[in-house]
Design a protein around this motif. Structure first.
Motif, PDB file in Angstrom:
ATOM      1  N   HIS A  41     -70.032  28.480  49.205  1.00  0.00           N
ATOM      2  CA  HIS A  41     -71.095  28.634  49.894  1.00  0.00           C
ATOM      3  C   HIS A  41     -72.470  28.074  49.198  1.00  0.00           C
ATOM      4  CE1 HIS A  41     -75.015  30.903  51.216  1.00  0.00           C
ATOM      5  NE2 HIS A  41     -74.244  30.799  52.376  1.00  0.00           N
ATOM      6  N   ASP A  42     -72.505  28.387  47.995  1.00  0.00           N
ATOM      7  CA  ASP A  42     -73.707  28.124  47.147  1.00  0.00           C
ATOM      8  C   ASP A  42     -73.665  26.606  46.932  1.00  0.00           C
ATOM      9  OD1 ASP A  42     -74.353  30.655  47.226  1.00  0.00           O
ATOM     10  OD2 ASP A  42     -73.980  31.020  44.913  1.00  0.00           O
ATOM     11  N   TYR A  64     -69.218  31.276  63.074  1.00  0.00           N
ATOM     12  CA  TYR A  64     -68.325  30.537  64.127  1.00  0.00           C
ATOM     13  C   TYR A  64     -67.606  31.709  64.657  1.00  0.00           C
ATOM     14  CZ  TYR A  64     -65.597  27.305  66.519  1.00  0.00           C
ATOM     15  OH  TYR A  64     -64.871  26.706  67.424  1.00  0.00           O
ATOM     16  N   GLN A  65     -67.779  31.829  66.056  1.00  0.00           N
ATOM     17  CA  GLN A  65     -67.138  32.992  66.849  1.00  0.00           C
ATOM     18  C   GLN A  65     -67.207  34.299  66.189  1.00  0.00           C
ATOM     19  OE1 GLN A  65     -63.190  31.079  67.861  1.00  0.00           O
ATOM     20  NE2 GLN A  65     -64.291  29.721  69.452  1.00  0.00           N
ATOM     21  N   GLY A  66     -68.135  34.428  65.309  1.00  0.00           N
ATOM     22  CA  GLY A  66     -68.042  35.770  64.573  1.00  0.00           C
ATOM     23  C   GLY A  66     -67.687  35.756  63.433  1.00  0.00           C
ATOM     24  N   TYR A  67     -66.977  34.729  62.904  1.00  0.00           N
ATOM     25  CA  TYR A  67     -66.480  34.573  61.320  1.00  0.00           C
ATOM     26  C   TYR A  67     -67.460  34.918  60.547  1.00  0.00           C
ATOM     27  CZ  TYR A  67     -63.267  33.232  57.611  1.00  0.00           C
ATOM     28  OH  TYR A  67     -62.512  33.185  56.489  1.00  0.00           O
ATOM     29  N   PRO A  68     -67.086  35.701  59.225  1.00  0.00           N
ATOM     30  CA  PRO A  68     -68.248  36.034  58.530  1.00  0.00           C
ATOM     31  C   PRO A  68     -68.440  35.328  57.266  1.00  0.00           C
ATOM     32  CG  PRO A  68     -66.315  37.521  57.978  1.00  0.00           C
ATOM     33  CD  PRO A  68     -65.950  36.741  59.377  1.00  0.00           C
ATOM     34  N   LYS A  69     -67.499  34.393  56.785  1.00  0.00           N
ATOM     35  CA  LYS A  69     -67.608  33.673  55.721  1.00  0.00           C
ATOM     36  C   LYS A  69     -67.582  32.403  55.759  1.00  0.00           C
ATOM     37  CE  LYS A  69     -66.877  37.548  53.096  1.00  0.00           C
ATOM     38  NZ  LYS A  69     -67.512  37.981  52.140  1.00  0.00           N
ATOM     39  N   THR A  70     -67.682  31.465  54.496  1.00  0.00           N
ATOM     40  CA  THR A  70     -67.695  30.144  54.295  1.00  0.00           C
ATOM     41  C   THR A  70     -66.423  29.469  54.339  1.00  0.00           C
ATOM     42  OG1 THR A  70     -69.862  30.222  53.202  1.00  0.00           O
ATOM     43  CG2 THR A  70     -68.489  28.367  52.678  1.00  0.00           C
ATOM     44  N   ILE A  71     -65.422  29.878  53.655  1.00  0.00           N
ATOM     45  CA  ILE A  71     -64.071  29.267  53.589  1.00  0.00           C
ATOM     46  C   ILE A  71     -62.838  30.162  54.156  1.00  0.00           C
ATOM     47  CG2 ILE A  71     -64.502  27.727  51.785  1.00  0.00           C
ATOM     48  CD1 ILE A  71     -63.090  29.726  49.841  1.00  0.00           C
ATOM     49  N   LEU A  72     -61.809  29.627  54.595  1.00  0.00           N
ATOM     50  CA  LEU A  72     -60.912  30.570  55.035  1.00  0.00           C
ATOM     51  C   LEU A  72     -59.699  30.518  53.884  1.00  0.00           C
ATOM     52  CD1 LEU A  72     -61.489  28.400  57.792  1.00  0.00           C
ATOM     53  CD2 LEU A  72     -60.714  30.816  58.479  1.00  0.00           C
ATOM     54  N   THR A  73     -59.405  31.537  53.179  1.00  0.00           N
ATOM     55  CA  THR A  73     -58.415  31.644  52.250  1.00  0.00           C
ATOM     56  C   THR A  73     -57.103  32.401  52.482  1.00  0.00           C
ATOM     57  OG1 THR A  73     -59.692  33.785  51.361  1.00  0.00           O
ATOM     58  CG2 THR A  73     -60.129  31.784  50.262  1.00  0.00           C
ATOM     59  N   SER A  74     -55.817  31.445  52.666  1.00  0.00           N
ATOM     60  CA  SER A  74     -54.727  32.011  53.227  1.00  0.00           C
ATOM     61  C   SER A  74     -53.660  31.792  52.064  1.00  0.00           C
ATOM     62  CB  SER A  74     -54.280  30.859  54.247  1.00  0.00           C
ATOM     63  OG  SER A  74     -55.431  31.268  55.530  1.00  0.00           O
ATOM     64  N   VAL A  75     -53.261  33.183  51.689  1.00  0.00           N
ATOM     65  CA  VAL A  75     -52.470  33.323  50.596  1.00  0.00           C
ATOM     66  C   VAL A  75     -50.961  33.696  50.950  1.00  0.00           C
ATOM     67  CG1 VAL A  75     -52.295  34.527  48.487  1.00  0.00           C
ATOM     68  CG2 VAL A  75     -54.713  34.157  49.177  1.00  0.00           C
ATOM     69  N   ASN A  76     -50.068  33.082  50.426  1.00  0.00           N
ATOM     70  CA  ASN A  76     -48.737  33.188  50.514  1.00  0.00           C
ATOM     71  C   ASN A  76     -48.087  33.154  51.961  1.00  0.00           C
ATOM     72  OD1 ASN A  76     -48.457  33.128  47.549  1.00  0.00           O
ATOM     73  ND2 ASN A  76     -48.709  35.290  47.424  1.00  0.00           N
ATOM     74  N   GLN A  77     -48.014  34.604  52.335  1.00  0.00           N
ATOM     75  CA  GLN A  77     -47.362  34.670  53.800  1.00  0.00           C
ATOM     76  C   GLN A  77     -48.517  34.574  55.048  1.00  0.00           C
ATOM     77  OE1 GLN A  77     -47.835  37.068  51.709  1.00  0.00           O
ATOM     78  NE2 GLN A  77     -48.678  38.961  52.996  1.00  0.00           N
ATOM     79  N   VAL A  78     -49.894  34.238  54.583  1.00  0.00           N
ATOM     80  CA  VAL A  78     -50.739  34.014  55.467  1.00  0.00           C
ATOM     81  C   VAL A  78     -50.924  32.733  55.960  1.00  0.00           C
ATOM     82  CG1 VAL A  78     -53.237  34.200  55.730  1.00  0.00           C
ATOM     83  CG2 VAL A  78     -52.309  35.954  54.390  1.00  0.00           C
ATOM     84  N   VAL A  79     -50.740  32.401  57.293  1.00  0.00           N
ATOM     85  CA  VAL A  79     -50.549  31.276  57.995  1.00  0.00           C
ATOM     86  C   VAL A  79     -52.074  30.399  57.754  1.00  0.00           C
ATOM     87  CG1 VAL A  79     -49.705  29.952  59.972  1.00  0.00           C
ATOM     88  CG2 VAL A  79     -48.586  31.965  59.195  1.00  0.00           C
TER      89      VAL A  79
END
Length: 262
Positions: free
Chosen positions: A47-48, A63-78
């Motif tokens: 973000h910074d 964006y569509q209510g998403y709260p953060k700058t990045i998406l972090t998908s770890v291991n079994q997160v698609v």
């Protein structure tokens, strides 16, 4: 949705600049993706950097209510994992970081996998195969080819390694609209679907699972995981169709390292 936009040279320059900024974010964050870091910390750093260094806008925030700058998908997160102070990366994890920036009204969107410490042989093979599938798909891009050719290339690489392709999420057109036409499926038949023309710009972002392709969304409404809890990997590039082939707009500033060049 309407027809797929055909970009002018001037529009392509704006798209190219936004894409480069997004690629720069993923290069900047790489040294920080280590055991013991929280995904919240990675989000804050991105973000910074986007705001203070690039003078750009983090396109995902709100964006569509998403709260953060990045998406972090770890291991079994698609996909669509939300950064959190409670999510601490550990040795052996694999993580996709997906970032989008907006500069002068134009969007750049890209994602890549990071290996945290020393992942298992299976995890590494999944990550490398998903990258190979992305590259195979990009190599299909040229005037007169079809989106079916692109999807078929991904499917072929995945099936060779007995991995499955997630079907609920796809690549997309991008420019002065974040998600535009066309929809870029990661499976398909050769010769089917939209015929590619110079000036089209879209993302290719295959998601491959080590197990079955089925997914489910967690109660937070964002985080998508594999139903069978198997590992998942994803890579994403923005690609423009040129007069004689393709241009990768989100090319990594430091080159592809141990990964084969596109």
């Amino acid at each position: 949705m309407g027809p797929t936009p055909i970009r002018t040279a001037e529009e392509l320059n704006l798209s190219r600049r936004a894409a480069r900024l997004a690629a720069d974010v993923l290069a900047m964050i790489e040294p920080f993706v280590v055991p013991g870091v929280s995904t919240e910390r990675l989000d804050q750093l991105c973000h910074d950097y986007i705001v203070d260094v690039q003078g750009a806008i983090p396109a995902n925030v709100g964006y569509q209510g998403y709260p953060k700058t990045i998406l972090t998908s770890v291991n079994q997160v698609v996909c669509h994992g939300i950064p959190s102070p409670d999510k601490i990366l550990k040795d052996g994890d694999i993580v996709n970081i997906d970032v989008a920036v907006k500069k002068d009204g134009w969007f750049g969107d890209t994602s890549r996998m990071y290996l945290v410490g020393t992942p298992s042989i299976l995890a590494r093979r999944l990550v490398e195969t998903t990258y190979e599938a992305l590259v195979a798909a990009i190599h299909q891009v040229r005037p007169g080819a079809t989106l079916g050719d692109v999807g078929h290339a991904i499917q072929s690489v995945a099936q060779r390694e007995h991995f499955s392709v997630v079907r609920e999420y796809c690549g997309h057109g991008i420019g002065d609209i974040y998600h535009d036409e066309p929809q870029v499926l990661h499976f398909g038949q050769r010769g089917q679907g939209l015929k590619l023309k110079p000036g089209m710009v879209f993302t290719i972002e295959p998601m491959l699972n080590a197990g079955k392709r089925d997914t489910k969304t967690l109660p937070d409404g964002w985080t998508v995981v594999t139903k069978d809890r198997s590992l998942s990997a994803q890579w994403e590039h923005m690609v423009a169709v040129t007069e004689d082939g393709y241009e990768v707009l989100t090319a990594w500033p430091g080159g592809t390292g141990s990964y084969p060049a596109v």
